[in-house]
Structures are given as C-alpha cells and as structure tokens.
Write a protein that holds these residues in place. Structure first.
Motif, mmCIF file in Angstrom:
data_model
loop_
_atom_site.group_PDB
_atom_site.id
_atom_site.type_symbol
_atom_site.label_atom_id
_atom_site.label_comp_id
_atom_site.label_asym_id
_atom_site.label_seq_id
_atom_site.Cartn_x
_atom_site.Cartn_y
_atom_site.Cartn_z
ATOM 1 N N LEU A 109 0.882 -1.129 0.159
ATOM 2 C CA LEU A 109 0.051 0.073 -0.046
ATOM 3 C C LEU A 109 0.965 1.254 -0.090
ATOM 4 C CD1 LEU A 109 -3.093 1.010 0.075
ATOM 5 C CD2 LEU A 109 -2.809 0.637 2.539
ATOM 6 N N ALA A 110 0.605 2.327 -0.721
ATOM 7 C CA ALA A 110 1.552 3.456 -1.052
ATOM 8 C C ALA A 110 2.865 2.888 -1.411
ATOM 9 C CB ALA A 110 1.499 4.214 0.133
ATOM 10 N N LEU B 226 0.870 -6.977 -9.597
ATOM 11 C CA LEU B 226 0.079 -6.041 -10.312
ATOM 12 C C LEU B 226 0.017 -4.816 -9.792
ATOM 13 C CD1 LEU B 226 -2.637 -5.803 -12.196
ATOM 14 C CD2 LEU B 226 -4.105 -6.511 -10.033
ATOM 15 N N LEU B 227 0.367 -3.574 -10.514
ATOM 16 C CA LEU B 227 0.332 -2.572 -9.925
ATOM 17 C C LEU B 227 -1.004 -1.559 -10.416
ATOM 18 C CD1 LEU B 227 3.905 -1.342 -11.326
ATOM 19 C CD2 LEU B 227 3.197 -2.357 -8.958
ATOM 20 N N LEU B 228 -1.507 -0.821 -9.429
ATOM 21 C CA LEU B 228 -2.849 -0.154 -9.668
ATOM 22 C C LEU B 228 -2.624 1.450 -9.087
ATOM 23 C CD1 LEU B 228 -5.178 -2.641 -8.151
ATOM 24 C CD2 LEU B 228 -4.777 -2.037 -10.383
ATOM 25 N N GLU B 229 -3.121 2.215 -9.695
ATOM 26 C CA GLU B 229 -3.234 3.603 -9.434
ATOM 27 C C GLU B 229 -4.642 3.880 -8.457
ATOM 28 O OE1 GLU B 229 -3.219 8.260 -11.317
ATOM 29 O OE2 GLU B 229 -2.746 6.542 -12.559
ATOM 30 N N GLY B 230 -4.184 4.363 -7.209
ATOM 31 C CA GLY B 230 -5.510 4.474 -6.630
ATOM 32 C C GLY B 230 -5.058 5.085 -5.190
ATOM 33 N N SER B 231 -6.137 5.341 -4.379
ATOM 34 C CA SER B 231 -6.065 5.886 -2.913
ATOM 35 C C SER B 231 -6.117 4.876 -1.926
ATOM 36 C CB SER B 231 -7.350 6.976 -2.817
ATOM 37 O OG SER B 231 -7.164 7.345 -1.476
ATOM 38 N N ALA B 232 -5.177 5.145 -0.971
ATOM 39 C CA ALA B 232 -5.024 4.061 0.328
ATOM 40 C C ALA B 232 -6.600 4.258 1.249
ATOM 41 C CB ALA B 232 -3.867 4.594 1.236
ATOM 42 N N ALA C 100 8.890 -17.622 0.697
ATOM 43 C CA ALA C 100 9.351 -19.178 0.501
ATOM 44 C C ALA C 100 8.550 -19.834 -0.817
ATOM 45 C CB ALA C 100 9.054 -19.899 1.763
ATOM 46 N N GLY C 101 7.443 -19.270 -1.197
ATOM 47 C CA GLY C 101 6.742 -19.931 -2.322
ATOM 48 C C GLY C 101 6.297 -18.727 -3.141
ATOM 49 N N PRO C 102 5.583 -19.114 -4.260
ATOM 50 C CA PRO C 102 4.928 -18.080 -5.090
ATOM 51 C C PRO C 102 3.827 -17.244 -4.236
ATOM 52 C CG PRO C 102 4.569 -20.426 -6.099
ATOM 53 C CD PRO C 102 5.250 -20.384 -4.724
ATOM 54 N N LEU C 103 4.326 -15.794 -4.849
ATOM 55 C CA LEU C 103 3.561 -14.861 -4.007
ATOM 56 C C LEU C 103 2.999 -13.827 -4.900
ATOM 57 C CD1 LEU C 103 3.240 -13.466 -1.190
ATOM 58 C CD2 LEU C 103 5.262 -12.236 -1.571
ATOM 59 N N HIS C 104 1.706 -13.623 -4.863
ATOM 60 C CA HIS C 104 0.934 -12.515 -5.655
ATOM 61 C C HIS C 104 1.136 -11.280 -5.112
ATOM 62 C CE1 HIS C 104 -1.402 -10.534 -8.831
ATOM 63 N NE2 HIS C 104 -2.453 -10.369 -7.652
ATOM 64 N N LEU C 105 1.675 -10.215 -5.684
ATOM 65 C CA LEU C 105 1.669 -8.835 -5.023
ATOM 66 C C LEU C 105 0.716 -7.689 -5.885
ATOM 67 C CD1 LEU C 105 5.208 -8.862 -4.247
ATOM 68 C CD2 LEU C 105 3.725 -8.202 -2.546
ATOM 69 N N VAL C 106 -0.045 -7.103 -5.123
ATOM 70 C CA VAL C 106 -0.670 -5.876 -5.728
ATOM 71 C C VAL C 106 0.058 -4.781 -4.969
ATOM 72 C CG1 VAL C 106 -2.992 -4.898 -5.812
ATOM 73 C CG2 VAL C 106 -2.871 -7.127 -5.654
ATOM 74 N N GLY C 107 0.616 -3.866 -6.063
ATOM 75 C CA GLY C 107 1.005 -2.476 -5.540
ATOM 76 C C GLY C 107 0.112 -1.425 -5.957
ATOM 77 N N GLY D 264 -2.388 -10.152 3.749
ATOM 78 C CA GLY D 264 -1.378 -9.214 4.201
ATOM 79 C C GLY D 264 -1.535 -7.644 3.366
ATOM 80 N N VAL D 265 -1.091 -6.768 4.317
ATOM 81 C CA VAL D 265 -1.122 -5.298 3.824
ATOM 82 C C VAL D 265 0.214 -4.930 4.404
ATOM 83 C CG1 VAL D 265 -2.202 -3.153 3.523
ATOM 84 C CG2 VAL D 265 -3.687 -5.144 3.683
ATOM 85 N N VAL D 266 1.031 -4.169 3.429
ATOM 86 C CA VAL D 266 2.315 -3.809 4.064
ATOM 87 C C VAL D 266 2.244 -2.166 3.609
ATOM 88 C CG1 VAL D 266 4.942 -3.790 4.189
ATOM 89 C CG2 VAL D 266 3.464 -5.889 4.128
ATOM 90 N N MET D 267 2.671 -1.357 4.472
ATOM 91 C CA MET D 267 2.833 0.181 3.894
ATOM 92 C C MET D 267 4.028 0.631 4.511
ATOM 93 S SD MET D 267 -0.227 2.949 4.822
ATOM 94 C CE MET D 267 -0.764 4.171 3.845
#
Length: 283
Positions: free
Chosen positions: A42-43, A95-101, A58-65, A113-116
């Motif tokens: 996030l951000a 996956l990268l997205l433009e948007g508000s937190a 440790a394994g496959p990870l899908h990340l959304v930025g 999980g959400v990381v900022m």
C-alpha cells in the motif's frame, strides 16, 4: 542560483539510499510472509518493499502495488521489469494499480497481508484507512507499517538541525524569488505539519479501535547521511509540504543544496532518526 538546474524530484533516489534499504529490509524480515499468498503493498512507491518481500517469500507470491503517484508506478514498472518481476508470466506476479489508500479497489477479504512503507503519516483520515485495510484482509491477516514521521522520530538534540535546514532553504528560495519576480502562492499546497504526528501509543490505539491485535512494535535508529538529506529534500512530495506555496522545482533544489552546509555548520556527517514499525493481525 540557476532555476534551470535539473533536480530529480522523484522519491526514487531516496528509496535507493543504503540506510533506507537497510531499515526496510530489516522491517520486511519481521513480517509473517510464509503463509501469505496475496499481499498488498500500500502506497507502494517504486516497489522497493515489493521486491524485498518477493525475495524473502518461500513460495509463489502474488503482489498488488497501489499508489497515487503515476510517476512512482512508472518507475516501479521499470524496476520490476529489470529484475524480472513484471506483471506477466510465471506464477509470481505483481499487479500495479493507481488509487487511493483510503478507498481500496479490492474485494473484501482478498489479501492475507497489507504492508505500508513510510507512508501512513500522509493519510489524513487514518480511521478510514484502517477500516479499509481491515475490509480487504482475510481473517487472521496482518497489517504492517513503518514510518519515520511520528512523535518520537527526532532523537533529543537533533530537532534544531531540521529547523536550520529548512530555514536555510527558505532563505535561498526567497532571495531567488525576489530576483526573478516569483511570488509565493498561498494555499497552493498542504501546510507543513498541519496535523500533528501520532505517537507510538496513538498508533496502537488506532489499530485496536479498528479491530486489530498488536503483534509487535519496534523502533530502529537510522543514521541519515548528507546524501540522504539531499535526496529526500529534492523529493517533490517533501518540498511541496516543507516549502508550501513555492514552485516545487525551486523548493526541491533549495532543500537539496541546503543539506550539506547545514550538516557542516552543525559539525556532523549524519543525523540519527527513529523509525517506528508496527505489525498487527485482524481479529
């Protein structure tokens, strides 16, 4: 001073500073990533944390930025493509997205999980932010953030140096503006420190009100070098707040140039600063 001098006003130079990378790598090392399949950065900025999380997983990870800055997302795409972590192909995707937190374009309970990273202080409505994070987290998911902008970040005796840095930059901007006939535009930017930074306990209470259980709280001391001051001063997001109302390119250049002389006058090569880290789980 020449107003034509080019200054990199993006966040990327500061995000590549060794001390910035180190404190965030230590932060990522504390995160419970082993059972996570989908994470929201996030951000996300230029996706420094996303890259670190992918390396540690440790394994496959899908990340959304997600980020508001189109410029930062463009830089993130370049970094991820260069590291072979782009959004296409393979089991690991970003996956990268433009948007508000505070209005997340994600379904309920869709991430583990959400990381900022060093951005929570920028959100005006933190109650809404926490509510949105809780909404998109699956039960038992975690929310983790760090910040170097909180009540307690300045170690005793260092506050004056920051004031002198800004004062020196302001004098330069004002003199240049006088010569060039440039006027400050009042109300054109967010006033510096218009809202007080939250303390460690206030962040804890904020998360608990939002239905989170605190898993860990840490503070780390980071030595900010002259180059770190120069790169964060040049960042447009910093300059537009600290020297609100002045042209951003002018403010960025002045803050960048004022860093070295300020530290030299104080007789120091670096300044210690505290970073706060918190990890909480959704009840």
């Amino acid at each position: 001073m020449s107003s034509k001098r080019q200054v990199d006003t993006s966040y990327d130079p500061f995000a590549q500073e060794p001390e910035y990378l180190e404190v965030n790598r230590l932060f990522v090392d504390t995160l419970p990533l082993l059972e996570s399949r989908t994470l929201l950065d996030l951000a996300c900025g230029t996706c420094v944390l996303s890259g670190m999380m992918r390396e540690r997983a440790a394994g496959p990870l899908h990340l959304v930025g997600l980020d508001l800055s189109r410029e930062s997302l463009m830089l993130a795409r370049e970094h991820l493509a260069g590291a072979g972590r782009g959004s296409g192909g393979g089991g690991a995707r970003t996956l990268l997205l433009e948007g508000s937190a505070d209005c997340l374009p994600l379904a309920d309970a869709s991430v583990q999980g959400v990381v900022m990273g060093n951005a929570i202080q920028l959100i005006d409505d933190k109650e809404r932010l926490v509510s949105e994070v809780a909404r998109v987290l699956a039960p038992g998911g975690f929310f983790a953030f760090n910040t170097s902008f909180y009540s307690g970040t300045y170690l005793p005796g260092t506050e004056r140096l920051y004031v002198q840095w800004v004062q020196r930059a302001l004098e330069e901007v004002t003199e240049h503006a006088r010569r060039e006939g440039i006027r400050r535009t009042k109300g054109s930017g967010r006033r510096a420190f218009s809202q007080p930074w939250l303390s460690r306990d206030e962040y804890r209470q904020l998360l608990e009100r939002g239905g989170f259980e605190i898993a860990s709280v840490r503070e780390r001391t980071v030595e900010l070098t002259r180059h770190s001051f120069e790169t964060i001063g040049a960042y447009s997001g910093c300059a537009s707040v600290v020297l609100s109302g002045w042209p951003v390119d002018l403010a960025s250049a002045a803050l960048q140039r004022a860093a070295g002389p300020t530290l030299e006058e104080a007789g120091v090569d670096a300044v210690p600063r505290q970073w706060l880290e918190m990890v909480a789980t959704r009840a």
